[in-house]
Design a protein around this motif. Structure first.
Motif, PDB file in Angstrom:
ATOM      1  N   ILE A 135      22.990  23.542  48.740  1.00  0.00           N
ATOM      2  CA  ILE A 135      23.651  24.774  49.164  1.00  0.00           C
ATOM      3  C   ILE A 135      23.772  24.774  50.681  1.00  0.00           C
ATOM      4  O   ILE A 135      22.897  24.260  51.377  1.00  0.00           O
ATOM      5  CB  ILE A 135      22.885  26.028  48.689  1.00  0.00           C
ATOM      6  N   PRO A 136      24.832  25.336  51.217  1.00  0.00           N
ATOM      7  CA  PRO A 136      24.941  25.446  52.669  1.00  0.00           C
ATOM      8  C   PRO A 136      23.933  26.463  53.186  1.00  0.00           C
ATOM      9  O   PRO A 136      23.661  27.471  52.529  1.00  0.00           O
ATOM     10  CB  PRO A 136      26.380  25.926  52.884  1.00  0.00           C
ATOM     11  N   ALA A 137      23.361  26.185  54.341  1.00  0.00           N
ATOM     12  CA  ALA A 137      22.421  27.136  54.936  1.00  0.00           C
ATOM     13  C   ALA A 137      23.130  28.461  55.150  1.00  0.00           C
ATOM     14  O   ALA A 137      24.192  28.512  55.760  1.00  0.00           O
ATOM     15  CB  ALA A 137      21.889  26.590  56.253  1.00  0.00           C
ATOM     16  N   GLY A 138      22.558  29.511  54.618  1.00  0.00           N
ATOM     17  CA  GLY A 138      23.201  30.813  54.680  1.00  0.00           C
ATOM     18  C   GLY A 138      24.108  31.090  53.500  1.00  0.00           C
ATOM     19  O   GLY A 138      24.735  32.155  53.426  1.00  0.00           O
ATOM     20  N   GLY A 139      24.166  30.158  52.540  1.00  0.00           N
ATOM     21  CA  GLY A 139      25.013  30.334  51.369  1.00  0.00           C
ATOM     22  C   GLY A 139      24.390  31.234  50.320  1.00  0.00           C
ATOM     23  O   GLY A 139      23.190  31.506  50.332  1.00  0.00           O
ATOM     24  N   ASP A 140      25.212  31.696  49.392  1.00  0.00           N
ATOM     25  CA  ASP A 140      24.777  32.575  48.308  1.00  0.00           C
ATOM     26  C   ASP A 140      24.853  31.847  46.971  1.00  0.00           C
ATOM     27  O   ASP A 140      25.637  30.913  46.799  1.00  0.00           O
ATOM     28  CB  ASP A 140      25.649  33.829  48.244  1.00  0.00           C
ATOM     29  N   ILE A 141      24.035  32.308  46.022  1.00  0.00           N
ATOM     30  CA  ILE A 141      23.958  31.677  44.705  1.00  0.00           C
ATOM     31  C   ILE A 141      23.886  32.769  43.652  1.00  0.00           C
ATOM     32  O   ILE A 141      23.208  33.783  43.841  1.00  0.00           O
ATOM     33  CB  ILE A 141      22.693  30.808  44.566  1.00  0.00           C
ATOM     34  N   PHE A 156      18.950  32.415  54.021  1.00  0.00           N
ATOM     35  CA  PHE A 156      19.089  32.605  55.466  1.00  0.00           C
ATOM     36  C   PHE A 156      18.296  31.523  56.189  1.00  0.00           C
ATOM     37  O   PHE A 156      17.308  30.994  55.669  1.00  0.00           O
ATOM     38  CB  PHE A 156      18.630  34.006  55.894  1.00  0.00           C
ATOM     39  N   LYS A 157      18.759  31.165  57.369  1.00  0.00           N
ATOM     40  CA  LYS A 157      18.129  30.099  58.143  1.00  0.00           C
ATOM     41  C   LYS A 157      16.799  30.573  58.720  1.00  0.00           C
ATOM     42  O   LYS A 157      16.693  31.683  59.244  1.00  0.00           O
ATOM     43  CB  LYS A 157      19.047  29.639  59.268  1.00  0.00           C
ATOM     44  N   THR A 192       8.061  29.620  59.261  1.00  0.00           N
ATOM     45  CA  THR A 192       9.010  29.820  60.355  1.00  0.00           C
ATOM     46  C   THR A 192       8.235  30.122  61.623  1.00  0.00           C
ATOM     47  O   THR A 192       7.201  30.800  61.578  1.00  0.00           O
ATOM     48  CB  THR A 192      10.012  30.949  60.040  1.00  0.00           C
ATOM     49  N   GLY A 193       8.721  29.602  62.745  1.00  0.00           N
ATOM     50  CA  GLY A 193       8.019  29.822  64.005  1.00  0.00           C
ATOM     51  C   GLY A 193       8.306  31.159  64.647  1.00  0.00           C
ATOM     52  O   GLY A 193       7.527  31.653  65.453  1.00  0.00           O
ATOM     53  N   MET A 207      17.689  36.968  60.593  1.00  0.00           N
ATOM     54  CA  MET A 207      16.702  36.996  59.523  1.00  0.00           C
ATOM     55  C   MET A 207      16.336  38.436  59.171  1.00  0.00           C
ATOM     56  O   MET A 207      16.242  38.798  57.992  1.00  0.00           O
ATOM     57  CB  MET A 207      15.463  36.203  59.923  1.00  0.00           C
ATOM     58  N   LEU A 208      16.129  39.249  60.188  1.00  0.00           N
ATOM     59  CA  LEU A 208      15.813  40.663  59.948  1.00  0.00           C
ATOM     60  C   LEU A 208      16.947  41.346  59.196  1.00  0.00           C
ATOM     61  O   LEU A 208      16.702  42.119  58.251  1.00  0.00           O
ATOM     62  CB  LEU A 208      15.564  41.375  61.277  1.00  0.00           C
TER      63      LEU A 208
END
Length: 247
Positions: free
Chosen positions: A96-102, A112-113, A140-141, A147-148
């Motif tokens: 899936i692409p980063a940020g993609g939906d399923i 989300f990244k 995650t750092g 993200m929020l």
């Protein structure tokens, strides 16, 4: 929506999410046989799993991925993360692409990244047709505005509260490992997690799970009190405005 956290921490991570119709796993970071055993302990048949979502390809998140082949479970992961995921039959791979939906049966999943030392790490927001929303933010750092925005208005937050920086500094870890943990592509500290939740929680009965605690560099009571203090400053009390469980 029902949550069962089957494993959490550096020894492995695995979360089961159930709707009225569908069960999915987020990460499979313990041995396949242990996942099978723990699924059965919470009343889930392994052959009923509809999908596996992988946050990133570190071993404590994918160790049990051979479960997919045994039960013919599709495995979803960011396209670049497949560079580090082995042992999944080709017909079960779902890049899936980063940020993609399923869409998975009666689930709608948004990715989300995140910020971790992997190729393309992801967090997930899982919603069901009954309007429940669960956000899952593990390694995650730091937490950014995107993200929020993805996680806001959730009923359930599953988020790492990995370490206390002073304990990391005092640990016997090599300097390079210490630097990695506290870096912007490492793990969330208790204070970072508390700050994140203070921006997200609205005091309407949200369920919070603090996960991925370091055995060496954190204490459950410390993670818990740090979050409670941050939310108390907003006027929210545990048990009244939200529920909190440290895993």
């Amino acid at each position: 929506m029902k949550v069962d956290i089957l494993a959490s921490g550096s020894g492995g991570n695995c979360i089961a999410l159930r709707s009225s119709q569908t069960t999915i796993l987020v990460d499979v970071g313990i041995a396949k046989t242990k996942i099978e055993k723990r699924l059965l302990e919470v009343g889930i048949r392994p052959d009923s799993i509809s999908a596996i979502l992988v946050t990133h390809a570190h071993s404590d998140h994918i160790k049990g991925v051979p479960l997919a082949n045994k039960y013919k479970i599709p495995v979803y992961a960011a396209e670049d993360e497949w560079k580090s995921i082995n042992g999944v039959d080709d017909e079960l791979k779902r890049p899936i692409p980063a940020g993609g939906d399923i869409n998975i049966d009666d689930w709608f999943v948004e990715s989300f990244k995140t910020h971790h030392d992997a190729f393309s790490p992801l967090g997930y927001v899982v919603s069901d047709y009954e309007g429940f929303k669960c956000s899952i933010c593990l390694d995650t750092g730091h937490v950014d505005d995107e993200m929020l925005s993805a996680m806001e208005y959730s009923n359930i937050y599953i988020i790492e509260s990995n370490h206390e920086p002073n304990m990391v500094e005092a640990s016997e870890y090599p300097p390079s490992v210490k630097a990695r943990i506290v870096s912007h592509i490492g793990h969330l500290s208790n204070a970072q997690t508390a700050e994140t939740l203070s921006k997200l929680v609205m005091g309407v009965g949200e369920q919070i799970y603090l996960t991925h605690l370091s055995h060496s560099n954190n204490l459950p009571a410390l993670a818990e009190i740090t979050v409670k203090r941050a939310l108390f400053k907003k006027g929210f009390k545990a048990g009244t405005h939200y529920k909190l469980e440290v895993i």
